[in-house]
Design a protein around this motif. Structure first.
Motif, PDB file in Angstrom:
ATOM      1  N   GLN A 152      29.661 -46.890 -23.849  1.00  9.90           N
ATOM      2  CA  GLN A 152      29.785 -46.569 -25.265  1.00  9.90           C
ATOM      3  C   GLN A 152      30.799 -47.479 -25.967  1.00  9.90           C
ATOM      4  OE1 GLN A 152      27.669 -44.378 -26.640  1.00  9.90           O
ATOM      5  NE2 GLN A 152      26.818 -44.226 -24.572  1.00  9.90           N
ATOM      6  N   ALA A 153      31.177 -48.554 -25.323  1.00  9.66           N
ATOM      7  CA  ALA A 153      32.157 -49.479 -25.911  1.00  9.66           C
ATOM      8  C   ALA A 153      31.496 -50.362 -26.956  1.00  9.66           C
ATOM      9  CB  ALA A 153      32.792 -50.333 -24.814  1.00  9.66           C
ATOM     10  N   GLY A 154      32.333 -51.089 -27.729  1.00 11.78           N
ATOM     11  CA  GLY A 154      31.820 -51.996 -28.746  1.00 11.78           C
ATOM     12  C   GLY A 154      31.121 -53.198 -28.140  1.00 11.78           C
ATOM     13  N   LEU A 155      30.366 -53.914 -28.973  1.00 15.47           N
ATOM     14  CA  LEU A 155      29.567 -55.046 -28.495  1.00 15.47           C
ATOM     15  C   LEU A 155      30.420 -56.104 -27.807  1.00 15.47           C
ATOM     16  CD1 LEU A 155      26.905 -56.617 -28.341  1.00 15.47           C
ATOM     17  CD2 LEU A 155      27.396 -57.520 -30.632  1.00 15.47           C
ATOM     18  N   ALA A 213      36.711 -49.581 -24.001  1.00 15.91           N
ATOM     19  CA  ALA A 213      36.065 -48.786 -22.959  1.00 15.91           C
ATOM     20  C   ALA A 213      36.805 -47.465 -22.801  1.00 15.91           C
ATOM     21  CB  ALA A 213      36.061 -49.558 -21.645  1.00 15.91           C
ATOM     22  N   SER A 214      36.208 -46.546 -22.079  1.00 14.92           N
ATOM     23  CA  SER A 214      36.855 -45.250 -21.843  1.00 14.92           C
ATOM     24  C   SER A 214      38.040 -45.435 -20.900  1.00 14.92           C
ATOM     25  CB  SER A 214      35.850 -44.269 -21.239  1.00 14.92           C
ATOM     26  OG  SER A 214      35.477 -44.694 -19.935  1.00 14.92           O
ATOM     27  N   ALA A 215      38.836 -44.393 -20.755  1.00 11.28           N
ATOM     28  CA  ALA A 215      40.013 -44.453 -19.882  1.00 11.28           C
ATOM     29  C   ALA A 215      39.630 -44.769 -18.444  1.00 11.28           C
ATOM     30  CB  ALA A 215      40.768 -43.123 -19.951  1.00 11.28           C
ATOM     31  N   ILE A 223      30.356 -57.312 -23.863  1.00  3.85           N
ATOM     32  CA  ILE A 223      30.119 -58.706 -23.466  1.00  3.85           C
ATOM     33  C   ILE A 223      31.259 -59.216 -22.598  1.00  3.85           C
ATOM     34  CG2 ILE A 223      29.979 -61.088 -24.317  1.00  3.85           C
ATOM     35  CD1 ILE A 223      28.448 -60.049 -26.727  1.00  3.85           C
ATOM     36  N   SER A 224      32.487 -58.931 -23.013  1.00  5.89           N
ATOM     37  CA  SER A 224      33.657 -59.353 -22.247  1.00  5.89           C
ATOM     38  C   SER A 224      33.641 -58.745 -20.847  1.00  5.89           C
ATOM     39  CB  SER A 224      34.931 -58.949 -22.984  1.00  5.89           C
ATOM     40  OG  SER A 224      36.085 -59.292 -22.245  1.00  5.89           O
ATOM     41  N   SER A 225      33.249 -57.471 -20.753  1.00  9.61           N
ATOM     42  CA  SER A 225      33.192 -56.793 -19.451  1.00  9.61           C
ATOM     43  C   SER A 225      32.173 -57.453 -18.528  1.00  9.61           C
ATOM     44  CB  SER A 225      32.841 -55.314 -19.665  1.00  9.61           C
ATOM     45  OG  SER A 225      32.667 -54.661 -18.426  1.00  9.61           O
ATOM     46  N   ILE A 226      31.005 -57.818 -19.070  1.00  7.70           N
ATOM     47  CA  ILE A 226      29.964 -58.468 -18.259  1.00  7.70           C
ATOM     48  C   ILE A 226      30.448 -59.827 -17.772  1.00  7.70           C
ATOM     49  CG2 ILE A 226      27.643 -59.460 -18.314  1.00  7.70           C
ATOM     50  CD1 ILE A 226      26.923 -57.266 -20.368  1.00  7.70           C
ATOM     51  N   VAL A 239      32.662 -51.087 -34.380  1.00 10.18           N
ATOM     52  CA  VAL A 239      31.408 -51.321 -33.661  1.00 10.18           C
ATOM     53  C   VAL A 239      31.527 -52.513 -32.717  1.00 10.18           C
ATOM     54  CG1 VAL A 239      28.962 -51.909 -33.910  1.00 10.18           C
ATOM     55  CG2 VAL A 239      30.027 -50.296 -35.494  1.00 10.18           C
ATOM     56  N   LEU A 240      32.309 -53.500 -33.091  1.00 12.54           N
ATOM     57  CA  LEU A 240      32.446 -54.694 -32.253  1.00 12.54           C
ATOM     58  C   LEU A 240      33.493 -54.532 -31.158  1.00 12.54           C
ATOM     59  CD1 LEU A 240      32.273 -57.618 -34.843  1.00 12.54           C
ATOM     60  CD2 LEU A 240      30.434 -56.717 -33.425  1.00 12.54           C
ATOM     61  N   ASN A 241      34.621 -53.905 -31.482  1.00 11.15           N
ATOM     62  CA  ASN A 241      35.763 -53.911 -30.562  1.00 11.15           C
ATOM     63  C   ASN A 241      36.126 -52.558 -29.976  1.00 11.15           C
ATOM     64  OD1 ASN A 241      36.125 -56.665 -30.963  1.00 11.15           O
ATOM     65  ND2 ASN A 241      37.488 -56.358 -32.698  1.00 11.15           N
TER      66      ASN A 241
END
Length: 294
Positions: free
Chosen positions: A199-202, A191-193, A206-209, A186-188
């Motif tokens: 639908q990625a983990g929390l 992301a999709s290919a 956050i890292s993406s943002i 759920v956390l890690n």
């Protein structure tokens, strides 16, 4: 020298897996193993049936993991509060930037307080920060909301908190000790290919943002770094969009100053010519007056 050979069997399986490594120190399922000799085999290499196997028992470090996640959520909430404060603070029009002449008449303490109020609200309703705030407020996707709630991570129900995350240490620790793989998922969850993080983990979201707005490495920096620069990305200090705008304004001011000087020189030249003409006319007038006085 020979390769290190290790026979391993995992719980729930009678099958042994032979592991071959080119060094005596290696990682095995997160455990650093260093082989200091042979065991289970005699000098000829034949297996010794009565040798007792070495058993490893691993358990999750719930205390440190919980502490780390708590610190991460606290840091997230600090960033969320900062962004929401900056984007919602209205400027005070009574406090304009001070000129050098005004600063000369004020104390350092007064200048500091004045400039603090003058800078407040500079980012009011800023489009980039508003989009970042919206992304942070919706960082928990609907698919994982219930699962995260079960492990103690929820969104504050207070409207004024603007999406603040609430962390229940005891619930998280219990969930981690019960099923660490489920917590990790759920956390890690990656992301999709294609790079979609919906639908990625929390932690992945956050890292993406944070990368989207504050990335300081690579050819393309984060939105805010590209716009304002960062000391953590030295090349961005002189190439960000705000600096380019400032440089453009400086160039425009220089051009206006050149035009002003040209106009000043033209008016001075005209004034000088007019003064010369007036002096000549005055001289002529005096001459004519003296002629008619006889």
């Amino acid at each position: 020298g020979k390769d290190a050979i290790l026979s391993v069997s995992y719980p729930g399986s009678d099958k042994e897996i032979e592991i071959v490594r080119g060094t005596n120190s290696f990682d095995l399922e997160g455990i650093n193993v260093t082989l200091k000799g042979t065991f289970g085999y005699d000098a000829s290499g034949a297996e010794m049936k009565d040798t007792e196997a070495v058993t490893f028992t691993g358990s999750v470090d719930s205390e440190n993991t919980t502490k780390t996640v708590k610190e991460m959520i606290e840091a997230f909430n600090d960033i969320l509060k900062l962004v929401n404060t900056e984007v919602s603070t209205k400027p005070n029009r009574n406090y304009s930037p001070l000129t050098d002449e005004q600063k000369d008449e004020m104390s350092d303490k007064t200048i500091e307080k004045w400039e603090e109020k003058a800078k407040a609200g500079l980012l009011f309703a800023d489009s980039d920060l508003r989009m970042m705030a919206n992304s942070l407020r919706t960082v928990i996707n609907s698919a994982d909301r219930a699962k995260l709630s079960e492990m103690g991570i929820t969104v504050s129900g207070s409207y004024s908190d603007n999406g603040k995350l609430v962390f229940d240490e005891q619930k998280f620790k219990a969930a981690l000790e019960k099923d660490p793989d489920a917590v990790r998922e759920v956390l890690n969850r990656p992301a999709s290919a294609s790079g979609d993080t919906s639908q990625a983990g929390l932690l992945t979201r956050i890292s993406s943002i944070m990368d989207r707005y504050g990335k300081t490495t690579g050819a393309t920096k984060g939105v805010l770094v590209e716009r304002a620069g960062s000391v953590h990305a030295p090349t961005s200090i002189l190439t960000n969009s705000i600096q380019k705008q400032m440089d453009s304004l400086d160039d425009y001011i220089d051009k206006l100053n050149e035009r002003l000087k040209t106009e000043q020189d033209r008016y001075i030249s005209q004034f000088t010519s007019l003064e010369t003409l007036i002096n000549q006319m005055n001289s002529q007038s005096s001459y004519l007056s003296s002629m008619f006085s006889y």
